[in-house]
Design a protein around this motif. Structure first.
Motif, PDB file in Angstrom:
ATOM      1  N   VAL B 113       0.779  -1.236   0.132  1.00  0.00           N
ATOM      2  CA  VAL B 113       0.354   0.160   0.044  1.00  0.00           C
ATOM      3  C   VAL B 113       0.618   1.308  -0.422  1.00  0.00           C
ATOM      4  O   VAL B 113       0.895   2.347  -0.768  1.00  0.00           O
ATOM      5  CB  VAL B 113      -0.943  -0.318   1.423  1.00  0.00           C
ATOM      6  CG1 VAL B 113      -1.669   1.207   1.280  1.00  0.00           C
ATOM      7  CG2 VAL B 113      -1.898  -1.489   1.022  1.00  0.00           C
ATOM      8  N   ALA B 114       1.870   1.129   0.897  1.00  0.00           N
ATOM      9  CA  ALA B 114       3.268   2.065   1.100  1.00  0.00           C
ATOM     10  C   ALA B 114       3.617   2.495  -0.044  1.00  0.00           C
ATOM     11  O   ALA B 114       3.462   3.668  -0.350  1.00  0.00           O
ATOM     12  CB  ALA B 114       3.441   2.286   1.974  1.00  0.00           C
ATOM     13  N   ILE B 115       3.651   1.454  -1.074  1.00  0.00           N
ATOM     14  CA  ILE B 115       4.542   1.849  -2.314  1.00  0.00           C
ATOM     15  C   ILE B 115       3.412   2.636  -3.372  1.00  0.00           C
ATOM     16  O   ILE B 115       3.783   3.208  -4.193  1.00  0.00           O
ATOM     17  CB  ILE B 115       5.149   0.297  -2.986  1.00  0.00           C
ATOM     18  CG1 ILE B 115       6.658   0.482  -1.985  1.00  0.00           C
ATOM     19  CG2 ILE B 115       5.782   1.073  -4.010  1.00  0.00           C
ATOM     20  CD1 ILE B 115       6.644  -1.058  -1.708  1.00  0.00           C
ATOM     21  N   GLY B 116       2.695   1.641  -3.337  1.00  0.00           N
ATOM     22  CA  GLY B 116       1.512   2.169  -4.185  1.00  0.00           C
ATOM     23  C   GLY B 116       0.704   3.333  -4.527  1.00  0.00           C
ATOM     24  O   GLY B 116       0.878   3.957  -5.401  1.00  0.00           O
ATOM     25  N   THR B 117       0.263   3.929  -3.250  1.00  0.00           N
ATOM     26  CA  THR B 117       0.050   5.103  -2.767  1.00  0.00           C
ATOM     27  C   THR B 117       0.485   6.042  -3.248  1.00  0.00           C
ATOM     28  O   THR B 117       0.872   7.230  -3.581  1.00  0.00           O
ATOM     29  CB  THR B 117      -0.700   5.059  -1.741  1.00  0.00           C
ATOM     30  OG1 THR B 117       0.111   5.040  -0.288  1.00  0.00           O
ATOM     31  CG2 THR B 117      -1.943   4.441  -1.515  1.00  0.00           C
ATOM     32  N   TYR B 118       2.039   5.427  -2.667  1.00  0.00           N
ATOM     33  CA  TYR B 118       3.531   6.571  -3.048  1.00  0.00           C
ATOM     34  C   TYR B 118       3.556   7.358  -4.457  1.00  0.00           C
ATOM     35  O   TYR B 118       3.779   8.252  -4.979  1.00  0.00           O
ATOM     36  CB  TYR B 118       4.793   6.255  -2.403  1.00  0.00           C
ATOM     37  CG  TYR B 118       6.241   7.421  -2.453  1.00  0.00           C
ATOM     38  CD1 TYR B 118       5.123   8.721  -2.278  1.00  0.00           C
ATOM     39  CD2 TYR B 118       7.295   6.881  -2.630  1.00  0.00           C
ATOM     40  CE1 TYR B 118       5.944   9.867  -1.555  1.00  0.00           C
ATOM     41  CE2 TYR B 118       8.190   8.233  -2.466  1.00  0.00           C
ATOM     42  CZ  TYR B 118       7.934   9.674  -2.230  1.00  0.00           C
ATOM     43  OH  TYR B 118       8.471  10.404  -2.027  1.00  0.00           O
ATOM     44  N   GLY B 119       2.981   5.911  -5.199  1.00  0.00           N
ATOM     45  CA  GLY B 119       2.904   6.345  -6.749  1.00  0.00           C
ATOM     46  C   GLY B 119       2.244   7.047  -7.363  1.00  0.00           C
ATOM     47  O   GLY B 119       2.382   7.767  -7.997  1.00  0.00           O
ATOM     48  N   LEU B 120       1.117   6.692  -6.052  1.00  0.00           N
ATOM     49  CA  LEU B 120      -0.716   7.716  -6.922  1.00  0.00           C
ATOM     50  C   LEU B 120       0.047   9.202  -6.642  1.00  0.00           C
ATOM     51  O   LEU B 120      -0.238  10.213  -7.282  1.00  0.00           O
ATOM     52  CB  LEU B 120      -1.500   6.974  -6.341  1.00  0.00           C
ATOM     53  CG  LEU B 120      -2.495   6.984  -6.980  1.00  0.00           C
ATOM     54  CD1 LEU B 120      -2.912   6.468  -8.558  1.00  0.00           C
ATOM     55  CD2 LEU B 120      -3.835   6.115  -5.741  1.00  0.00           C
ATOM     56  N   ASP B 121       1.029   9.278  -5.419  1.00  0.00           N
ATOM     57  CA  ASP B 121       0.873  11.237  -5.049  1.00  0.00           C
ATOM     58  C   ASP B 121       1.753  11.560  -6.158  1.00  0.00           C
ATOM     59  O   ASP B 121       1.792  12.687  -6.249  1.00  0.00           O
ATOM     60  CB  ASP B 121       1.991  10.698  -3.911  1.00  0.00           C
ATOM     61  CG  ASP B 121       0.985  10.165  -2.213  1.00  0.00           C
ATOM     62  OD1 ASP B 121      -0.225  10.087  -2.519  1.00  0.00           O
ATOM     63  OD2 ASP B 121       1.203  10.660  -1.350  1.00  0.00           O
ATOM     64  N   ILE B 122       2.983  10.744  -6.491  1.00  0.00           N
ATOM     65  CA  ILE B 122       3.806  11.344  -7.359  1.00  0.00           C
ATOM     66  C   ILE B 122       2.989  11.262  -9.230  1.00  0.00           C
ATOM     67  O   ILE B 122       3.797  12.217  -9.345  1.00  0.00           O
ATOM     68  CB  ILE B 122       5.291  10.897  -6.932  1.00  0.00           C
ATOM     69  CG1 ILE B 122       5.769  10.076  -6.179  1.00  0.00           C
ATOM     70  CG2 ILE B 122       6.374  10.898  -8.498  1.00  0.00           C
ATOM     71  CD1 ILE B 122       5.833  11.403  -5.389  1.00  0.00           C
ATOM     72  N   PHE B 264      13.429   3.183  -1.007  1.00  0.00           N
ATOM     73  CA  PHE B 264      13.510   2.189  -1.748  1.00  0.00           C
ATOM     74  C   PHE B 264      14.075   0.751  -0.093  1.00  0.00           C
ATOM     75  O   PHE B 264      13.442  -0.689  -0.621  1.00  0.00           O
ATOM     76  CB  PHE B 264      15.021   2.598  -2.319  1.00  0.00           C
ATOM     77  CG  PHE B 264      15.268   1.386  -3.591  1.00  0.00           C
ATOM     78  CD1 PHE B 264      14.583   0.951  -4.548  1.00  0.00           C
ATOM     79  CD2 PHE B 264      16.389   0.150  -2.407  1.00  0.00           C
ATOM     80  CE1 PHE B 264      14.656  -0.519  -4.640  1.00  0.00           C
ATOM     81  CE2 PHE B 264      16.712  -0.288  -3.289  1.00  0.00           C
ATOM     82  CZ  PHE B 264      15.793  -1.296  -4.824  1.00  0.00           C
ATOM     83  N   VAL B 265      13.623   1.631   1.050  1.00  0.00           N
ATOM     84  CA  VAL B 265      13.906   0.710   2.073  1.00  0.00           C
ATOM     85  C   VAL B 265      12.565  -0.038   1.943  1.00  0.00           C
ATOM     86  O   VAL B 265      12.863  -1.164   2.278  1.00  0.00           O
ATOM     87  CB  VAL B 265      14.598   1.615   3.593  1.00  0.00           C
ATOM     88  CG1 VAL B 265      13.912   0.558   4.424  1.00  0.00           C
ATOM     89  CG2 VAL B 265      15.922   2.002   3.458  1.00  0.00           C
ATOM     90  N   ARG B 266      11.684   0.672   1.616  1.00  0.00           N
ATOM     91  CA  ARG B 266      10.208  -0.220   2.063  1.00  0.00           C
ATOM     92  C   ARG B 266      10.749  -1.711   0.693  1.00  0.00           C
ATOM     93  O   ARG B 266      10.101  -2.586   1.251  1.00  0.00           O
ATOM     94  CB  ARG B 266       9.182   0.728   1.765  1.00  0.00           C
ATOM     95  CG  ARG B 266       8.944   1.260   2.979  1.00  0.00           C
ATOM     96  CD  ARG B 266       7.712   1.790   2.659  1.00  0.00           C
ATOM     97  NE  ARG B 266       7.720   2.352   4.489  1.00  0.00           N
ATOM     98  CZ  ARG B 266       7.692   3.795   4.707  1.00  0.00           C
ATOM     99  NH1 ARG B 266       8.561   4.632   3.483  1.00  0.00           N
ATOM    100  NH2 ARG B 266       8.243   4.122   5.365  1.00  0.00           N
ATOM    101  N   VAL B 267      10.494  -1.581  -0.338  1.00  0.00           N
ATOM    102  CA  VAL B 267      11.558  -1.957  -1.496  1.00  0.00           C
ATOM    103  C   VAL B 267      11.907  -3.147  -0.968  1.00  0.00           C
ATOM    104  O   VAL B 267      11.570  -4.704  -0.910  1.00  0.00           O
ATOM    105  CB  VAL B 267      11.165  -1.859  -3.146  1.00  0.00           C
ATOM    106  CG1 VAL B 267      11.796  -2.597  -3.642  1.00  0.00           C
ATOM    107  CG2 VAL B 267      11.144  -0.838  -3.447  1.00  0.00           C
TER     108      VAL B 267
END
Lengths: 177, 371
Positions: B113-122, B264-267
């Motif tokens: 969710v964090a990665i997906g929504t971060y992409g969405l924000d950008i 990227f730490v999350r990935v």
């Protein structure tokens, strides 16, 4: 890595009568009781001293100790007054991997504890929360305002105090439950 | 000649699509540059701590689900560990393994969710759909076990609400085999995307010392290059038995501690979680999952601070017991609450558009900020 006993001795040597007691006999975490008027100096020492290096404040919590004093009135009824509020500081040192709990006890009538915001920036919001919920005032805090409750919440109402009563009205509006 | 200009105050939120919930940011601007950011929180305050004082210990668990609603199992986990520490309960081996597997599956789901929504924000919409597609599969594994997809009430003090389904181990392995290559897909779509890097590298740089002083934990701290993980440095449950790495930010695309590093730490953590789950699936013993659940939970007089590594950082419970059936005081230290307090520091000198990139990179859940 230092035990709480050793940390207590170090603090006692440095600050004398500002350090009141080491409480070890109850489970699980032992804590050190200090006076509320010198927490900033003690915090600064805990943070800077090379033997201790408490670089991380895990959490700062305000607690109502629920120990009011019972007094008998002239007409035979009893009334409760006084008691204490506490601030617990849970500290951890990342380089030395040791922990300690510091507890500052203050009077409920005029709860005042020195702010440690200048030592650990994270204390800023934690102290605001303790003020918001328990009503502890922090000396020298840069912006001691409500944080979770609305800014126009009743000035003398602190929900996590044990003697808190649910308000009947909010801003003149009747609360229906 | 310099002209003196007044700063402008701009409100971002409370209803703003990229604030991930109900949050108001008061921006003080000099032209388009941020002078200061002041977050106003509390819109989702649900009095968790007040409720907890009126509940028995098992009744509190569903409330902990709702603290960080994207990582409910991790919240249950932390609460159970804390109460068990105070009561001195030893839980069966099988329970420990299931807890770790679920904790790590939850970490993957939450990071997706964090990665997906971060992409969405950008401004990248596609990775969001890919991430949610895979997250659904994890939620199905949870649903198969305890019947719920979001709020589980699964980890109880001393045990679990249900044993795992007989097919669970096979299906989880199947999922991991499917999922491992998908991480690479996310990298190709988002992590190494030129536009994404331009938007996040060298933005919102958080030096290690500042991060520690502000109490940052979890991926936000590791993004600043500090190798600190509670699963390794202050192990709870059985995390000391597994072999995994702790990824840290290394400034690959810009400076150590910038938004890209935190992202990227999350990935990288997703890959480590897969490793932990695989080891746990290999070692999981047979046994009963409810044998250690106490009939009546009544901890002794005392206090304890229990902390666990949530997907968003250190989730701590400070529990004071007066020996009764409900806690005297239960204070929650939410990682998002602490992470959000660093916003003002991170945003200074950046552009308005960067506020969104920075807010997304510290990955907050407002349910946990406000509790």
């Amino acid at each position: 890595m230092k035990s709480s006993k050793e940390i207590f001795e170090i603090l006692k040597d440095e600050f004398g009568d500002k350090i009141l007691e080491l409480k070890e006999d109850i489970p699980v975490d032992p804590y050190i009781i200090v006076t509320p008027d010198s927490t900033e100096k003690i915090a600064r020492f805990l943070h800077d001293s090379s033997d201790l290096q408490f670089d991380s404040l895990m959490v700062l919590s305000g607690v109502d100790d629920n120990n009011p004093v019972k007094t008998k009135n002239e007409d035979g009824t009893e009334s409760l007054s006084g008691g204490t509020l506490s601030v617990y500081y849970h500290l951890y040192s990342i380089p030395l991997n040791h922990k300690i709990v510091i507890r500052a006890v203050t009077e409920k009538e005029n709860p005042m504890v020195q702010s440690v915001e200048s030592v650990w920036k994270t204390a800023d919001w934690h102290e605001r929360e303790a003020f918001d919920m328990v009503g502890i005032r922090f000396e020298n805090h840069p912006d001691l305002t409500r944080i979770l409750l609305p800014y126009d919440w009743d000035e003398s109402s602190f929900p996590l105090r044990k003697d808190y009563k649910n308000p009947e009205f909010y801003q003149g509006m009747k609360i229906p439950y | 000649m310099s002209i003196k200009t007044e700063h402008m105050v701009l409100n971002m939120g409370p209803q703003h699509p990229s604030t991930h919930g109900v949050l108001r940011l008061e921006l003080e601007l000099n032209g388009e540059l941020i002078v200061n950011v002041k977050p106003h929180i509390g819109y989702l305050h649900r009095c968790f701590e007040k409720h907890a004082e009126a509940m028995t210990y098992p009744q509190i668990i569903p409330y902990t689900d709702r603290i960080d609603y994207l990582a409910s199992i991790s919240n249950n986990f932390g609460y159970a560990v804390t109460v068990e520490k105070l009561m001195g309960i030893q839980v069966p081996e099988r329970v420990e393994y299931i807890r770790v597997i679920f904790g790590e599956l939850q970490r993957i789901a939450s990071h997706l969710v964090a990665i997906g929504t971060y992409g969405l924000d950008i401004g990248a919409f596609t990775p969001f759909l890919y991430c949610f597609r895979d997250r659904e599969k994890i939620l199905s594994l949870f649903e198969m076990t305890c019947g719920a997809r979001l709020l589980y009430n699964y980890i109880w003090v001393g045990g679990l609400s249900h044993d795992i389904h007989p097919e669970f181990v096979r299906l989880t392995r199947e999922f991991l085999n499917y999922f491992r290559p998908q991480v690479e897909e996310v990298n190709q779509l988002l992590s190494y995307n030129k536009i994404f890097i331009e938007r996040t590298a060298n933005i919102g740089i958080l030096p290690a010392e500042t991060a520690i002083n502000f109490g940052m934990t979890g991926p936000n701290l590791r993004g600043s290059g500090v190798k600190f993980d509670l699963r390794r440095n202050d192990p709870y449950s059985i995390y000391d038995r597994f072999d995994f790495d702790i990824p840290v930010g290394d400034g690959r695309m810009g400076t150590v501690g910038d938004c890209w590093d935190r992202y990227f730490v999350r990935v990288l953590e997703i890959e480590q979680s897969i490793r932990i789950i695989e080891q746990a699936l290999d070692q999981i013993p047979e046994g009963d999952v409810s044998s250690a659940i106490p009939k009546r939970i009544k901890p002794p007089v005392g206090s304890v601070y229990g902390r666990v590594e949530n997907p968003r950082g250190e989730l701590g419970y400070f529990l004071i017991s007066d020996g009764g059936l409900n806690p005297f005081r239960l204070k929650v230290r939410g990682p998002s609450f602490v992470s959000l307090s660093v916003m003002g520091e991170l945003c200074k000198g950046h552009l308005i558009a960067d506020v969104i990139a920075i807010l997304g990179s510290i990955d907050i859940v407002l349910g946990e900020v406000d509790r």
